[in-house]
Design a protein around this motif. Structure first.
Motif, PDB file in Angstrom:
ATOM      1  N   UNK A   9      17.285 -32.063  -2.755  1.00 21.61           N
ATOM      2  CA  UNK A   9      17.690 -30.665  -2.574  1.00 21.61           C
ATOM      3  C   UNK A   9      17.533 -30.220  -1.129  1.00 21.61           C
ATOM      4  N   UNK A  10      16.482 -30.662  -0.455  1.00 21.39           N
ATOM      5  CA  UNK A  10      16.283 -30.312   0.954  1.00 21.39           C
ATOM      6  C   UNK A  10      17.378 -30.925   1.819  1.00 21.39           C
ATOM      7  N   UNK A  11      17.731 -32.175   1.554  1.00 20.63           N
ATOM      8  CA  UNK A  11      18.792 -32.832   2.322  1.00 20.63           C
ATOM      9  C   UNK A  11      20.129 -32.112   2.133  1.00 20.63           C
ATOM     10  N   UNK A  12      20.413 -31.706   0.906  1.00 19.05           N
ATOM     11  CA  UNK A  12      21.656 -30.972   0.630  1.00 19.05           C
ATOM     12  C   UNK A  12      21.633 -29.635   1.359  1.00 19.05           C
ATOM     13  N   UNK A  13      20.520 -28.947   1.285  1.00 17.10           N
ATOM     14  CA  UNK A  13      20.370 -27.664   1.984  1.00 17.10           C
ATOM     15  C   UNK A  13      20.590 -27.838   3.491  1.00 17.10           C
ATOM     16  N   UNK A  14      20.006 -28.875   4.052  1.00 17.36           N
ATOM     17  CA  UNK A  14      20.131 -29.131   5.486  1.00 17.36           C
ATOM     18  C   UNK A  14      21.569 -29.442   5.892  1.00 17.36           C
ATOM     19  N   UNK A  15      22.356 -29.985   4.985  1.00 14.68           N
ATOM     20  CA  UNK A  15      23.755 -30.292   5.267  1.00 14.68           C
ATOM     21  C   UNK A  15      24.630 -29.052   5.147  1.00 14.68           C
ATOM     22  N   UNK A  16      24.265 -28.158   4.258  1.00 12.87           N
ATOM     23  CA  UNK A  16      25.066 -26.935   4.076  1.00 12.87           C
ATOM     24  C   UNK A  16      25.026 -26.027   5.297  1.00 12.87           C
ATOM     25  N   UNK A  17      23.914 -25.997   6.002  1.00 11.33           N
ATOM     26  CA  UNK A  17      23.788 -25.131   7.176  1.00 11.33           C
ATOM     27  C   UNK A  17      24.882 -25.376   8.203  1.00 11.33           C
TER      28      UNK A  17
END
Length: 75
Positions: A9-17
């Motif tokens: 979830x953190x990796x996905x969040x970091x990509x969305x930014x």
């Protein structure tokens, strides 16, 4: 397993930014082109898009590295 989900979830969040920044800057370029605004605003937005693309690429590499680590851990 919960830790893995948190990591993903953190990796996905970091990509969305970076993707959100790309979208916002593209909208700004569109407004500049449609409204005869100063071209330097468009150039600034393009530079921000390039940086955000590089950030996104790094995030995707982090996801790839995480996947490799998870495969190695499961052996």
């Amino acid at each position: 397993m919960n830790s893995i989900n948190n990591d993903i979830n953190q990796l996905i969040h970091d990509t969305r930014g970076p993707l959100n920044r790309i979208s916002m800057q593209a909208e700004l370029i569109k407004m500049v082109l449609e409204n005869d605004m100063p071209k330097d605003k468009a150039l600034t937005a393009v530079n921000k898009i390039i940086i955000a693309c590089q950030d996104c690429s790094e995030s995707l590499q982090d996801i790839a590295d995480f996947t490799v680590a998870m495969k190695a851990r499961s052996k």
